[in-house]
Design an enzyme around this catalytic site. Structure first.
Site, short mmCIF file in Angstrom:
data_model
loop_
_atom_site.label_atom_id
_atom_site.label_comp_id
_atom_site.label_asym_id
_atom_site.label_seq_id
_atom_site.Cartn_x
_atom_site.Cartn_y
_atom_site.Cartn_z
N PRO A 276 0.82 -1.22 0.00
CA PRO A 276 0.00 0.00 0.00
C PRO A 276 0.85 1.26 0.00
CG PRO A 276 0.14 -0.86 2.22
CD PRO A 276 0.87 -1.84 1.34
N GLY A 277 0.42 2.25 -0.73
CA GLY A 277 1.09 3.55 -0.73
C GLY A 277 0.10 4.63 -0.33
N ARG A 314 -1.30 16.17 -9.71
CA ARG A 314 -2.42 15.22 -9.82
C ARG A 314 -3.66 15.76 -10.52
NH1 ARG A 314 -4.85 12.76 -6.51
NH2 ARG A 314 -4.72 10.76 -7.57
N TYR A 318 -4.26 13.57 -13.75
CA TYR A 318 -5.26 12.51 -13.57
C TYR A 318 -6.67 13.06 -13.36
CZ TYR A 318 -0.83 10.50 -11.95
OH TYR A 318 0.48 10.14 -11.81
N CYS A 346 3.02 28.98 -16.54
CA CYS A 346 2.50 29.47 -17.82
C CYS A 346 1.90 28.36 -18.66
CB CYS A 346 3.61 30.18 -18.57
SG CYS A 346 4.25 31.53 -17.60
N GLU A 347 0.81 27.78 -18.18
CA GLU A 347 0.08 26.75 -18.93
C GLU A 347 -1.37 26.80 -18.48
OE1 GLU A 347 1.31 23.04 -19.94
OE2 GLU A 347 3.43 23.31 -19.48
N1 LLP Z 1 2.66 -1.64 -6.11
C1 LLP Z 1 2.86 -1.39 -7.41
C2 LLP Z 1 3.49 -2.40 -8.24
C3 LLP Z 1 2.46 -0.15 -7.95
O1 LLP Z 1 2.66 0.10 -9.24
C4 LLP Z 1 1.85 0.82 -7.11
C5 LLP Z 1 1.44 2.12 -7.63
C6 LLP Z 1 1.68 0.51 -5.75
C7 LLP Z 1 2.08 -0.75 -5.28
C8 LLP Z 1 1.07 1.46 -4.77
O2 LLP Z 1 -0.26 1.71 -5.11
P1 LLP Z 1 -1.21 2.55 -4.11
O3 LLP Z 1 -1.45 1.69 -2.89
O4 LLP Z 1 -0.51 3.80 -3.77
O5 LLP Z 1 -2.44 2.78 -4.90
N2 LLP Z 1 0.72 8.86 -9.38
C9 LLP Z 1 -0.60 8.28 -9.38
C10 LLP Z 1 -0.61 6.90 -8.79
C11 LLP Z 1 0.35 5.95 -9.47
C12 LLP Z 1 0.36 4.59 -8.86
C13 LLP Z 1 1.47 3.76 -9.42
N3 LLP Z 1 1.64 2.46 -8.84
C14 LLP Z 1 -1.58 9.20 -8.66
O6 LLP Z 1 -1.19 10.28 -8.22
O7 LLP Z 1 -2.77 8.88 -8.55
#
Ligand code: LLP
Length: 421
Positions: A276-277, A314, A318, A346-347
């Protein structure tokens, strides 16, 4: 749940006034709540307490050392995607045997470094990667433990740029070929098969796609075991979403996610790895910005702030929605305006909120952009030669600058003139 609330009319992070931090650090700045990080980690970890598991926080969401140390001290491992992230994990004392290495483009040098370090497992995403890893490991006289990332071709129902488990995405190997690729891996001298890995996307707010993917994963494990492979662990990826719109979009609780996982893969007797991130860091951080000008225009008002798309990409990248709260609670009592919160870049794509109901903030007043703890500061850049913004972490009534504001000397000093100039 997070720890950003009004006290005495001013928005606070835990016990610290954001107006005070702004006075001392300047704006814009990212602010993280350690209590929120700790709470989210514990809620997630405890959801799996009845199962053998390991939570490998994904530092791609927020790799500030203070954030990683807060989580590492609670027992978190790390799911890294580069040598840089691996070095950060080691720097905060995360044990190598709690580190997994994901990503489609690991280089031989990164593999060597990770093998020297003694990480727990590589999540391998392609056959050429498998060959290179075997070669590097054999050259070092070791075997690399691997899980192969299998792409289940399941639609995660999230934004197209953060969906990863569809057949046309660059991630993993196709489900149909998994048996063949595992057989090939087993025959390679430098590889030891340890598990199976899946990750279908990010900001997933519905359990259904997870359940579909994990059901396929369970079938695959039975098939691989029947073919004689030892599958000790399952890497379930990350991706559980967070509420970006207050109480209007509540994603499944980690307990519901855990119950679904028990149902789908619990009978296999595997150790479960999670990555988890966002779920840990997202609502543990905000971006505080000051209005430079309030500019009335054709039928809408532009609140021009000192934070921009280079600080928080973001919304631009997205179409992400972030709640906007005034730092001064009194602004909540003033009728809202309809307009855009934009930065100085500037965008036309430089906006943090677009065609939204916003606080009627005047020049000098501050706004907090919520849920900016994940994929905020880590995705910041210096476009328009704008300085990277500082990051602060609050702990009770105390706060620390955990990344100072970049200086012009540092930023411009990165360049060098050519010898002939
Ligand atoms: N594991 C893998 C292999 C991943 O590619 C990712 C996220 C995670 C774990 C963690 O995912 P999470 O639990 O955070 O959803 N920059 C984008 C999100 C990109 C996610 C990329 N991979 C945003 O701001 O929404």
């Amino acid at each position: 749940m997070h720890h950003f609330d009004y006290r005495g009319g001013i928005l606070h992070a835990e016990g610290v006034s954001l107006a005070r931090i702004a006075g001392e650090v300047g704006t814009p700045f990212y602010c993280y709540s350690s209590a929120t990080l700790q709470r989210h980690y514990k809620v997630f970890d405890q959801a799996f307490e009845s199962m053998d598991h390991m939570v490998c926080y994904s530092p791609k969401a927020n790799s500030n050392l203070a954030v990683m140390k807060t989580l590492g001290d609670l027992g978190a491992g790390a799911d890294v995607v580069s040598e840089g992230e691996l070095r950060r994990a080691l720097a905060v004392g995360i044990a190598p045997d709690k580190i997994v290495f994901s990503g489609v483009g690991k280089t031989a040098a990164e593999m060597r470094f990770a093998l020297e370090t003694g990480i727990s497992c590589f999540n391998v995403e392609s056959e050429p990667e498998l060959d290179l890893l075997s070669q590097v490991a054999s050259g070092m006289g070791v075997k690399a433990a691997v899980s192969i990332r299998v792409n289940p071709d399941v639609d995660a129902g999230t934004h197209e740029k953060i969906t990863t488990g569809l057949a046309h995405n660059k991630f993993g190997i196709s489900y149909a070929r998994a048996g063949e690729v595992y057989a090939r891996a087993a025959a390679l001298g430098g590889i030891k098969i340890a598990g199976v890995d899946m990750h279908i996307g990010s900001q997933i707010t519905d359990l259904e796609p997870f359940s579909k993917a994990y059901t396929l994963m369970a079938e695959l494990v039975e098939m691989l075991r029947a073919a004689g492979h030892t599958i000790e662990h399952l890497d379930m990826g990350g991706g559980l979403g967070i509420p970006y719109r207050g109480t209007n979009d509540i994603p499944p609780h980690p307990d519901e996610y855990a119950a679904m996982i028990k149902r789908t893969v619990g009978h296999l007797g595997c150790k479960l790895v999670f990555e988890p991130g966002r779920m840990i860091a997202g609502n543990a951080g905000i971006l505080v910005t000051k209005i430079i000008y309030a500019k009335p225009s054709e039928g809408r008002t532009f609140l021009i702030a000192d934070a921009a798309m280079n600080d928080l990409i973001r919304p631009t990248l997205y179409d992400a929605f972030h709640d906007i709260w005034p730092v001064d609670e009194a602004l909540k009592a003033v009728p809202a305006i309809t307009g855009d919160l934009v930065g100085p870049v500037c965008e036309s794509g430089d906006y943090i909120a677009r065609e939204r109901s916003l606080p009627d903030a005047k020049a000098g007043q501050m706004l907090a952009v919520l849920s900016a703890g994940a994929y905020g500061a880590v995705q910041a850049g210096t476009y328009n030669t704008r300085l990277l913004v500082p990051e602060v972490m609050v702990h009770g009534d105390d706060y620390a600058v955990v990344r100072p504001r970049q200086t012009y000397e540092e930023l411009i000093g990165l360049d060098e003139l050519a010898a002939w100039q």
